[in-house]
Every structure is written in C-alpha cells, then in structure tokens.
Design an enzyme around this catalytic site. Structure first.
Site, PDB file in Angstrom:
ATOM      1  N   GLU A 199       0.885  -1.171   0.000  1.00 45.90           N
ATOM      2  CA  GLU A 199       0.000   0.000   0.000  1.00 45.90           C
ATOM      3  C   GLU A 199       0.917   1.213   0.000  1.00 45.90           C
ATOM      4  O   GLU A 199       1.447   1.590   1.049  1.00 45.90           O
ATOM      5  CB  GLU A 199      -0.906  -0.014   1.242  1.00 45.90           C
ATOM      6  CG  GLU A 199      -1.911  -1.155   1.282  1.00 45.90           C
ATOM      7  CD  GLU A 199      -3.120  -0.921   0.366  1.00 45.90           C
ATOM      8  OE1 GLU A 199      -3.332   0.225  -0.072  1.00 45.90           O
ATOM      9  OE2 GLU A 199      -3.836  -1.895   0.074  1.00 45.90           O
ATOM     10  N   CYS A 244      -2.203   9.545   2.534  1.00 50.54           N
ATOM     11  CA  CYS A 244      -1.690   8.956   1.283  1.00 50.54           C
ATOM     12  C   CYS A 244      -2.579   9.284   0.099  1.00 50.54           C
ATOM     13  O   CYS A 244      -2.096   9.426  -1.018  1.00 50.54           O
ATOM     14  CB  CYS A 244      -1.554   7.446   1.434  1.00 50.54           C
ATOM     15  SG  CYS A 244      -3.091   6.634   1.886  1.00 50.54           S
TER      16      CYS A 244
HETATM   17  P1  NAD Z   1       8.158   4.722   5.030  1.00 51.92           P
HETATM   18  O1  NAD Z   1       8.169   3.929   3.784  1.00 51.92           O
HETATM   19  O2  NAD Z   1       9.326   5.594   5.322  1.00 51.92           O
HETATM   20  O3  NAD Z   1       8.023   3.754   6.313  1.00 51.92           O
HETATM   21  C1  NAD Z   1       7.026   2.758   6.424  1.00 51.92           C
HETATM   22  C2  NAD Z   1       7.524   1.643   7.333  1.00 51.92           C
HETATM   23  O4  NAD Z   1       8.677   1.049   6.750  1.00 51.92           O
HETATM   24  C3  NAD Z   1       7.922   2.084   8.731  1.00 51.92           C
HETATM   25  O5  NAD Z   1       7.444   1.139   9.651  1.00 51.92           O
HETATM   26  C4  NAD Z   1       9.432   2.095   8.696  1.00 51.92           C
HETATM   27  O6  NAD Z   1      10.024   1.753   9.931  1.00 51.92           O
HETATM   28  C5  NAD Z   1       9.759   1.049   7.666  1.00 51.92           C
HETATM   29  N1  NAD Z   1      10.990   1.355   6.909  1.00 51.92           N
HETATM   30  C6  NAD Z   1      11.483   2.585   6.596  1.00 51.92           C
HETATM   31  N2  NAD Z   1      12.605   2.468   5.839  1.00 51.92           N
HETATM   32  C7  NAD Z   1      12.824   1.143   5.681  1.00 51.92           C
HETATM   33  C8  NAD Z   1      13.804   0.384   4.997  1.00 51.92           C
HETATM   34  N3  NAD Z   1      14.809   0.968   4.339  1.00 51.92           N
HETATM   35  N4  NAD Z   1      13.710  -0.964   5.026  1.00 51.92           N
HETATM   36  C9  NAD Z   1      12.693  -1.573   5.680  1.00 51.92           C
HETATM   37  N5  NAD Z   1      11.733  -0.896   6.344  1.00 51.92           N
HETATM   38  C10 NAD Z   1      11.788   0.440   6.349  1.00 51.92           C
HETATM   39  O7  NAD Z   1       6.780   5.530   5.002  1.00 51.92           O
HETATM   40  P2  NAD Z   1       6.262   6.614   6.028  1.00 51.92           P
HETATM   41  O8  NAD Z   1       7.104   7.846   5.918  1.00 51.92           O
HETATM   42  O9  NAD Z   1       6.088   6.005   7.370  1.00 51.92           O
HETATM   43  O10 NAD Z   1       4.788   6.890   5.449  1.00 51.92           O
HETATM   44  C11 NAD Z   1       4.539   7.805   4.420  1.00 51.92           C
HETATM   45  C12 NAD Z   1       4.373   7.115   3.096  1.00 51.92           C
HETATM   46  O11 NAD Z   1       3.423   6.081   3.200  1.00 51.92           O
HETATM   47  C13 NAD Z   1       3.821   8.054   2.021  1.00 51.92           C
HETATM   48  O12 NAD Z   1       4.461   7.773   0.806  1.00 51.92           O
HETATM   49  C14 NAD Z   1       2.337   7.670   1.934  1.00 51.92           C
HETATM   50  O13 NAD Z   1       1.732   7.967   0.708  1.00 51.92           O
HETATM   51  C15 NAD Z   1       2.403   6.208   2.197  1.00 51.92           C
HETATM   52  N6  NAD Z   1       1.135   5.734   2.723  1.00 51.92           N
HETATM   53  C16 NAD Z   1       0.372   4.911   1.970  1.00 51.92           C
HETATM   54  C17 NAD Z   1      -0.852   4.481   2.435  1.00 51.92           C
HETATM   55  C18 NAD Z   1      -1.737   3.563   1.635  1.00 51.92           C
HETATM   56  O14 NAD Z   1      -2.686   3.053   2.221  1.00 51.92           O
HETATM   57  N7  NAD Z   1      -1.488   3.356   0.369  1.00 51.92           N
HETATM   58  C19 NAD Z   1      -1.294   4.892   3.697  1.00 51.92           C
HETATM   59  C20 NAD Z   1      -0.487   5.735   4.440  1.00 51.92           C
HETATM   60  C21 NAD Z   1       0.739   6.149   3.953  1.00 51.92           C
END
Ligand code: NAD
Length: 453
Positions: free
Chosen positions: A207, A241
């Site tokens: 997602e 998002c």
């Molecule tokens: P992110 O990708 O930075 O982090 C998400 C999760 O991944 C966190 O739990 C984090 O600890 C982990 N993570 C971060 N870097 C990692 C890596 N290198 N390897 C493995 N795990 C890692 O996202 P965010 O900043 O927490 O959230 C914002 C993003 O999420 C935006 O792009 C938004 O559009 C998206 N989002 C999508 C939805 C959806 O339902 N499609 C909903 C909410 C947010």
C-alpha cells in the site's frame, strides 16, 4: 529464527486459528481493546502528531470499529468454501475453493494514521486465521508504545505480537520465514520490501503513495468542489496517502474556485491556523524542512507561513507551478497545494498518463461523458467523482494502488481475501470412473474433442 516468529509458526501449525468461533472472538477482543485504550490512543495521537480528538477518533478508532463490525457480520459467509461449476469432463465431482490462512503475517505500518494503518490489516489477518506480527512506525513512538501495550494486554505473543523499531528491525523481520507481508509506506521503501520478500518468495501487499491529482473542470459545482478539496487536502495537514497532491483547475473557473477554496480553509482552520490547537503538525523536522523548501516556488496565493518550533505549516495554495518545479517531483505529503491551470481535458489526461499511476484521482465535473472519459483513460488505484477521500470509507470498495502506487488491496471482504490463500479442490466421485482420460481409451480423443471443442 526470531523467537517470536518461531513461537507464532509453531502455534499456528497446531490449528488454533481454524474455527469460526475462535476468529469471531478475536475480532470482538480487538474491538474491546480499542474501547479500553481509547483515551491512551487519543492522547498518543495528540502527542506525536497534534491530532484533534475529532480527527483522531473518526479517522483511526471509528474507522477500525466499523471495519471490525463488518468483518464480524460477514465472517461466516467469507470463510465458507465457495462451490464452483465444472466442465463435463468432471461429471460426478464437487469443486470448491477453500479460504486458507497463510500462516504468520507481518504488518509494517507508517506514521500518518499510525493506529488505523497498523490495526486495519490485522483485522483481515485475524479474520482469515493468521497469526500476526505488527511493526509500527518509529516516527510516532508514543503511538507505537501504546499499540504494543494494548496488544500485549489482549493477545498472547504466539498469536499477535508487536515488535517496535526502525528500518533495521524491519529488515531483520523481512529475513524471517514470514508467510505474508502487508506493507504500508513510501514507494522507495516498498521496492526494498518487495526485493527482500522475493528472496523467500513471500507474497506481499504494498500500500504505497505517490502524487494523486484532483481535477476541477469548468462544469463542476465550484463551491462544493472547493469545500471537499479543502477537507481532503488539509485533513491531517495533508499527511494522507490519498490526499489530493496537486490540482488541475480549468482556467474559466479558476478565480471563482480559488476564492471558494480560501473561504473554506478559513472556515475549517481559522485565519490563524498556526494557532489552531486542532490543526495537525508535521511529523518531524526533516519532513518540515522538506515541505518548507517548497514555499520558495511558484506564487503563494494563500497561507505560506510556518511555525518552526511547533512544526506547523499553514494550509498553502501555490499558483503558477509547472511540472519542472521541485514540488512536482515527489509526493508532497503536507499542507501545500500546487495549482496547475488547463484548457483542454484531453491534454491533462495525457499529462497524468505520462507519470506513474496515482494511488487516487478526484474528478469534479457535471458531464457523465467527461467523468467516464477520465475514469476510463487514466489508470489509478481508486478515487471519487465530485468528492475526495470518501471511497476509502466504503468497506465494499477494495482499497489499494496500481503500478507504482502499490499492489493488492484491502478493507472489508478484500482484507479477508488478501490474507487468504484460495485453495482449489476437486472432490472426485468414486461411484464411476470415466475412461476417456486414460491411455488406450478408444473413445478418448473423440470424447475430449466433443466435450472441450
Ligand atoms: P516509510 O516507507 O518511510 O516507512 C514505512 C515503514 O517502513 C515504517 O514502519 C518504517 O520503519 C519502515 N521502513 C522505513 N525504511 C525502511 C527500509 N529501508 N527498510 C525496511 N523498512 C523500512 O513511510 P512513512 O514515511 O512512514 O509513510 C509515508 C508514506 O506512506 C507516504 O508515501 C504515503 O503515501 C504512504 N502511505 C500509503 C498508504 C496507503 O494506504 N497506500 C497509507 C499511508 C501512507
């Protein structure tokens, strides 16, 4: 193996999660847990993100309760094997699809709706009979702590566990023999998750995010469009998002639309939104600095002021933006709305199609023909005609992205299906045995040609 993964996999194999009664009871427990922890959840959301009680309750707790109610209501029906028809070659047999849990699911959550996005996938995983490990976002640490405490109080770690931490912890978990990964987060991290999952061929739902456009055409109800866009964009300070990332406005209605948009921003957040206690802050300094740098671009029509101590940015409208500006290079994920002006609907359809497929798209306009043209000629995850965000609130609509905005979907039955493997079974009759399939059968080839054509 990580001790929690081993504990869950061993316990799953013992078959505890198979029955309808067990799963229903766990869903009821999830609901009770949300009731018991309502206050700590609201306080943690206020502390980490500055969410008002109204936004926190509606977008996180109420959303989850409604999702749980829907799952409890339909669980029996969704769990039941689905009988299917069969060709004549299968005469005498029964054919059906069983819904089988994968085993141990890993739910990786982001920070923007940190409770909803950590718990909503768990509802589907539990309903489908999986055990679950939740990895909440480290950027909302108080919420992460509350999630851990509430899960520990209601569920044993061999069934549902929370493992807190950052990307190293996530990567360590991704190296484990997990049976399903449900990831919500950014596109770049989503790619890393899929790469790691591919090493063990772990099925994934991604997602993700991206730049979701809103289009205001000349025949739209301008006042209502402005009201619904102001709500969809500035809820959670744009850290949603599926928030409209940027806006295409038809040049004929632009002045009227911008006036109305400004009116609703003031109505919802006041003329001094930085002083409004209910206006959500930016999650951390690095996101605040990234967003603040966009304020040097284009022509600021409204907002533009920041409070760098409180990490707040006013709802901001930027005009005269082009696709070469920084603000158009990546998902904004904040309360800044760039405006692009257009004359020709065809032209912007082509422009959107030159970019990665958006997670959401919102079209405002009265003509059915144009509504169909937009929804049929642009590929996007999901969206609304004459509204924003509302599609996510209907449990009968699967929610997810396409292309770079993600793969797979959830909510309602789609959640149950996501966490279930469809196991196809042919239950053959032993009362007779048709000969045509066996070597040497005289009528074999002729019969097959007649039956299968
Ligand atoms: P992110 O990708 O930075 O982090 C998400 C999760 O991944 C966190 O739990 C984090 O600890 C982990 N993570 C971060 N870097 C990692 C890596 N290198 N390897 C493995 N795990 C890692 O996202 P965010 O900043 O927490 O959230 C914002 C993003 O999420 C935006 O792009 C938004 O559009 C998206 N989002 C999508 C939805 C959806 O339902 N499609 C909903 C909410 C947010």
């Amino acid at each position: 193996m990580h001790p929690i993964v081993k504990l869950q996999k061993d316990w799953f194999k013992e078959g505890h999660t198979t029955s309808y009664e067990f799963r229903k009871e766990q869903l009821q427990k999830l609901k009770k847990m949300l009731n018991t922890f309502e206050k700590p959840i609201l306080q943690a959301l206020k502390f980490d993100l500055g969410k008002s009680e109204y936004e926190a309750y509606t977008a996180e707790i109420a959303f989850l309760k409604s999702e749980i109610n829907d799952h409890i209501k339909h669980l029996k029906e969704w769990m039941a094997p689905v009988r299917v028809k069969a060709p004549l070659t299968h005469a005498g047999s029964k054919n059906y699809i069983m819904k089988e849990p994968y085993g141990t699911a890993l739910v990786i959550a982001p920070w923007n709706y940190p409770v909803q996005l950590a718990v909503a996938p768990v509802i589907g995983a539990v309903a489908s009979g999986n055990t679950v490990i939740i990895k909440p976002s480290e950027l909302t640490p108080t919420v992460s702590w509350v999630i851990k405490r509430m899960i520990e109080q209601y569920f044993p770690p061999h069934y549902i566990a929370v493992i807190e931490g950052d990307k190293e912890v996530t990567q360590e978990l991704m190296d484990q023999p997990i049976d399903y990964v449900f990831f919500t987060g950014s596109v770049p991290v989503g790619k890393k998750i899929m790469e790691q999952a591919s090493k063990r061929l772990i099925p994934v739902t991604l997602e993700l995010g991206g730049k979701s456009p809103a289009i205001v055409h000349q025949d739209a109800n301008i006042d209502l469009a402005a009201k619904r866009i102001a709500w969809g964009k500035f809820t959670n300070a744009g850290q949603t998002c599926i928030a409209p990332d940027y806006l295409y406005v038809h040049h004929e209605v632009k002045p009227k639309f911008l006036n109305a948009l400004q009116k609703y921003i003031f109505e919802f957040y006041g003329e001094e939104s930085l002083l409004n206690e209910d206006y959500v802050k930016i999650v951390n300094r690095s996101h605040f600095d990234r967003l603040s740098s966009y304020l040097d671009e284009g022509n600021i029509l409204a907002g533009g002021r920041v409070d760098s101590m409180q990490l707040r940015i006013e709802p901001t409208i930027i005009d005269q933006v082009t696709w070469s500006d920084e603000v158009m290079q990546e998902e904004i994920f904040g309360p800044i709305l760039p405006i692009l002006t257009y004359d020709d609907l065809e032209g912007i359809i082509n422009e959107i199609n030159e970019h990665p497929k958006p997670l959401a798209l919102y079209y405002f306009g009265g003509s059915e023909e144009d509504q169909q043209k937009v929804t049929q000629s642009i590929s996007f995850g999901g969206g609304c005609i004459n509204d924003t965000l509302y599609h996510i609130l209907n449990p009968h609509l699967p929610f997810g992205g396409v292309g770079e905005s993600g793969m797979g979907s959830y909510h309602g039955k789609a959640s149950f299906d996501t966490f279930s493997h469809e196991k196809s079974i042919t239950k053959q009759t032993t009362k007779f045995d048709q000969k045509f399939r066996y070597p040497g059968s005289k009528i074999g080839l002729k019969a097959i040609k007649t039956i299968l054509g």
